[in-house]
Write an enzyme that holds these catalytic residues in place. Sequence first.
Site, PDB file in Angstrom:
ATOM      1  N   GLY A  14      -2.345  -0.181   4.590  1.00 33.63           N
ATOM      2  CA  GLY A  14      -2.837   1.033   3.945  1.00 33.63           C
ATOM      3  C   GLY A  14      -3.273   2.089   4.944  1.00 33.63           C
ATOM      4  N   CYS A 130     -16.742   7.466   1.579  1.00 29.56           N
ATOM      5  CA  CYS A 130     -16.446   8.370   2.701  1.00 29.56           C
ATOM      6  C   CYS A 130     -17.278   9.663   2.690  1.00 29.56           C
ATOM      7  CB  CYS A 130     -14.958   8.699   2.720  1.00 29.56           C
ATOM      8  SG  CYS A 130     -14.328   9.159   1.106  1.00 29.56           S
ATOM      9  N   SER A 160      -6.039  11.736   1.549  1.00 27.64           N
ATOM     10  CA  SER A 160      -6.140  10.400   2.156  1.00 27.64           C
ATOM     11  C   SER A 160      -7.112   9.500   1.407  1.00 27.64           C
ATOM     12  CB  SER A 160      -6.553  10.505   3.617  1.00 27.64           C
ATOM     13  OG  SER A 160      -7.779  11.198   3.723  1.00 27.64           O
ATOM     14  N   GLY A 161      -8.107  10.109   0.741  1.00 31.24           N
ATOM     15  CA  GLY A 161      -9.068   9.314  -0.023  1.00 31.24           C
ATOM     16  C   GLY A 161      -8.399   8.549  -1.153  1.00 31.24           C
ATOM     17  N   HIS A 243     -12.177  15.365   4.986  1.00 26.44           N
ATOM     18  CA  HIS A 243     -12.959  15.911   3.866  1.00 26.44           C
ATOM     19  C   HIS A 243     -13.889  17.015   4.375  1.00 26.44           C
ATOM     20  CE1 HIS A 243     -11.488  12.744   1.448  1.00 26.44           C
ATOM     21  NE2 HIS A 243     -12.591  12.040   1.230  1.00 26.44           N
ATOM     22  N   GLN A 316     -11.866  11.583   6.994  1.00 30.26           N
ATOM     23  CA  GLN A 316     -12.208  10.609   5.947  1.00 30.26           C
ATOM     24  C   GLN A 316     -11.721   9.204   6.303  1.00 30.26           C
ATOM     25  OE1 GLN A 316      -9.508   9.440   3.685  1.00 30.26           O
ATOM     26  NE2 GLN A 316     -11.005   7.997   2.854  1.00 30.26           N
TER      27      GLN A 316
HETATM   28  P1  A2P Z   1       0.479  -3.346   0.203  1.00 32.38           P
HETATM   29  O1  A2P Z   1       0.962  -2.326   1.194  1.00 32.38           O
HETATM   30  O2  A2P Z   1       1.113  -4.673   0.397  1.00 32.38           O
HETATM   31  O3  A2P Z   1       0.486  -2.840  -1.218  1.00 32.38           O
HETATM   32  P2  A2P Z   1      -3.998   2.484   0.455  1.00 32.38           P
HETATM   33  O4  A2P Z   1      -5.476   2.584   0.194  1.00 32.38           O
HETATM   34  O5  A2P Z   1      -3.539   3.319   1.587  1.00 32.38           O
HETATM   35  O6  A2P Z   1      -3.208   2.692  -0.800  1.00 32.38           O
HETATM   36  O7  A2P Z   1      -3.740   0.951   0.909  1.00 32.38           O
HETATM   37  C1  A2P Z   1      -4.091  -0.171   0.112  1.00 32.38           C
HETATM   38  C2  A2P Z   1      -3.953  -1.445   0.928  1.00 32.38           C
HETATM   39  O8  A2P Z   1      -4.409  -2.534   0.108  1.00 32.38           O
HETATM   40  C3  A2P Z   1      -2.537  -1.788   1.332  1.00 32.38           C
HETATM   41  O9  A2P Z   1      -2.539  -2.452   2.564  1.00 32.38           O
HETATM   42  C4  A2P Z   1      -2.100  -2.719   0.222  1.00 32.38           C
HETATM   43  O10 A2P Z   1      -1.080  -3.618   0.587  1.00 32.38           O
HETATM   44  C5  A2P Z   1      -3.371  -3.495   0.023  1.00 32.38           C
HETATM   45  N1  A2P Z   1      -3.410  -4.147  -1.281  1.00 32.38           N
HETATM   46  C6  A2P Z   1      -3.330  -3.542  -2.493  1.00 32.38           C
HETATM   47  N2  A2P Z   1      -3.388  -4.475  -3.483  1.00 32.38           N
HETATM   48  C7  A2P Z   1      -3.514  -5.684  -2.874  1.00 32.38           C
HETATM   49  C8  A2P Z   1      -3.627  -7.024  -3.327  1.00 32.38           C
HETATM   50  N3  A2P Z   1      -3.624  -7.327  -4.628  1.00 32.38           N
HETATM   51  N4  A2P Z   1      -3.727  -8.020  -2.420  1.00 32.38           N
HETATM   52  C9  A2P Z   1      -3.736  -7.725  -1.097  1.00 32.38           C
HETATM   53  N5  A2P Z   1      -3.623  -6.466  -0.592  1.00 32.38           N
HETATM   54  C10 A2P Z   1      -3.527  -5.463  -1.469  1.00 32.38           C
END
Ligand code: A2P
Length: 350
Positions: A14, A130, A160-161, A243, A316
């Site tokens: 993420g 944040c 980004s948030g 932000h 952020q």
């Molecule tokens: P994935 O890339 O495999 O979906 P962001 O806040 O930028 O959207 O990122 C969210 C992060 O949380 C990503 O790394 C995403 O992985 C991870 N994530 C979302 N849902 C799950 C889940 N159920 N189990 C593990 N990681 C998760």
Amino acid sequence: MSKSYSIAILGATGAVGTELLELLENRDFPLSHLKLLASERSVGRTLRFKGENLSIESVSDRAFENVDLVLASAGGSTSKTWATKAVEKGAVVIDNSSAFRMHPEVPLVVPEVNPLDAANHKGIIANPNCTTILMTLAVWPLHQVNPVQRIVAATYQSASGAGAKAMAEVKSQASAILQGQPPVAEVLPYTLAFNLFPHNSPLNDVGYCEEEMKMVNETRKIFGTQQIRITATCVRVPVLRAHSEAINIEFQTPFNPDVAREILSSAPGVKLVEDWRTNHFPMPIEATGKDEVLVGRIRQDISHPCGLELWLCGDQIRKGAALNAVQIAELLIEKNWLKPVTVRVSSEKK
Ligand code: A2P
């Protein structure tokens, strides 16, 4: 030889996860092993760390075996599912989601403000929201010399948030609009490119959204007082990752803006950006990628003798999320507070 630690990043793919990776590399964190965890969707992907390709693993009970510290940034429901399991395996979790922030047994920590609270953790430490982190950095040093009575905040929050996918969506919306095509909003609730909208977190019965109430409740918890009156209006703006906040602060007694300026010019985590001659004050584009929160436009509130106005911008993803989490980890290591857990924290709010 100094000790090194086994770290897992939950949500490594993420926006915050990738920033955590960069910070661990650039701050020369004492790492013995790094595990990258995400959802099933990301299994098979790799991410670069110190010249190596590290494979992403899907999160599971076993993933937390022999891990000292988990830096979690995968959303509230993922944290609710996995944080206590990681603690049961012996890890300390620094959680970036809102899942545990208001739990009475979970410290909510901004290292420049309330580092001592981290000593009392029972396995989970929460990283604040944040906008709250950025605001506390500027307000806390002033509160030390003249107690804050009331804060009125308005935020201008970047894409980004809402995560990496929201950042990508703003870019494609902008490009669609520039090509005369209709913008698509799938991750974001509405078109953000060339637009803005009030923060879309759920509303309570008096009309405040969750993000606004986070600023109210978390700031009080971090400052260790329920006495400060706080109100906020949170708005999403088409900025990619820093932000901005307009903050009106009412103090117990009048606060000379020059004294506030002097205090903030040496406050930890804050950089004063003020050139009144050229009208150059903090801008999100200049805060992007920076560790410090940029603060400026400090002036007397002409509507109240004890009021000050200030304006701030902060990255952020960095100080608003990943950097604060890494600083908490560094604090635990430096103070030897990465202790074995004796009491477990339940995932339910008490
Ligand atoms: P994935 O890339 O495999 O979906 P962001 O806040 O930028 O959207 O990122 C969210 C992060 O949380 C990503 O790394 C995403 O992985 C991870 N994530 C979302 N849902 C799950 C889940 N159920 N189990 C593990 N990681 C998760």
